[in-house]
Write a protein that holds these residues in place. Structure first.
Motif, PDB file in Angstrom:
ATOM      1  N   VAL A 186      -5.659   6.918   0.304  1.00 22.18           N
ATOM      2  CA  VAL A 186      -5.744   5.597   0.067  1.00 22.18           C
ATOM      3  C   VAL A 186      -4.836   4.683   1.214  1.00 22.18           C
ATOM      4  O   VAL A 186      -5.107   3.825   1.687  1.00 22.18           O
ATOM      5  N   GLY A 218      -6.448   2.247   4.066  1.00 25.84           N
ATOM      6  CA  GLY A 218      -5.689   0.865   3.964  1.00 25.84           C
ATOM      7  C   GLY A 218      -4.920   0.432   5.238  1.00 25.84           C
ATOM      8  O   GLY A 218      -5.043  -0.592   5.835  1.00 25.84           O
ATOM      9  N   ILE A 243      -4.938  12.003  -2.751  1.00 27.67           N
ATOM     10  CA  ILE A 243      -5.578  10.788  -3.169  1.00 27.67           C
ATOM     11  C   ILE A 243      -4.515   9.659  -2.365  1.00 27.67           C
ATOM     12  O   ILE A 243      -5.143   8.510  -1.814  1.00 27.67           O
ATOM     13  N   SER A 244      -3.373   9.646  -2.885  1.00 25.33           N
ATOM     14  CA  SER A 244      -2.378   8.532  -2.471  1.00 25.33           C
ATOM     15  C   SER A 244      -2.522   8.560  -0.903  1.00 25.33           C
ATOM     16  O   SER A 244      -2.437   7.409  -0.427  1.00 25.33           O
ATOM     17  N   LEU A 265       0.891  -1.274   0.209  1.00 32.40           N
ATOM     18  CA  LEU A 265       0.124   0.097  -0.111  1.00 32.40           C
ATOM     19  C   LEU A 265       0.921   1.315   0.051  1.00 32.40           C
ATOM     20  O   LEU A 265       0.761   2.115  -0.821  1.00 32.40           O
ATOM     21  N   MET A 305       1.360   3.381  -3.338  1.00 30.73           N
ATOM     22  CA  MET A 305       0.848   4.910  -3.499  1.00 30.73           C
ATOM     23  C   MET A 305       1.798   5.927  -3.550  1.00 30.73           C
ATOM     24  O   MET A 305       1.638   6.862  -4.233  1.00 30.73           O
TER      25      MET A 305
END
Length: 123
Positions: free
Chosen positions: A110, A114, A106-107, A72, A76
């Protein structure tokens, strides 16, 4: 008076001044992902289609949880740098700055979601 030659000032820098660092970051993260992703796909694939309890038991173990967190995070960050490089190439002005901030946001969103899901499973 500056005693640096034009070549010395430009050495290690692309047209934007950070091209070499971006390239090396992308290369190193791509190599890391090339080793992590196949192992993660095997773990994820073995858990796919199983019941909720079996999936939670799989990702509650340390190795799958740590590997998923690494995939993750590194994935990202790789996405954010790649998107930033693409945006720098094709956008101009304040649109460029806004799109870069959006891609990075956004990264990180996420990554946060996660990690939260992993923490809920592992703890």
């Amino acid at each position: 008076m500056r005693y640096l030659t034009a070549r010395k000032r430009a050495e290690g820098k692309g047209a934007s001044g950070t091209g070499t660092e971006h390239h090396w970051f992308m290369t190193v993260s791509a190599v890391g992902l090339a080793f992590m992703i196949p192992v993660w796909v095997y773990i994820f694939g073995s858990a796919l289609g199983k019941g909720h309890a079996e999936v939670v038991a799989t990702f509650a173990r340390p190795f799958p949880a740590i590997l998923t967190g690494l995939v993750l995070f590194v994935g990202m960050r790789h996405f954010a740098k790649g998107a930033q490089m693409m945006i720098e190439d094709y956008a101009r002005g304040s649109a460029k700055k806004g799109l870069i901030m959006l891609a990075i946001s956004i990264s990180y969103a996420v990554i946060a979601v996660g990690f939260y899901a992993l923490a809920k499973i592992a703890l």
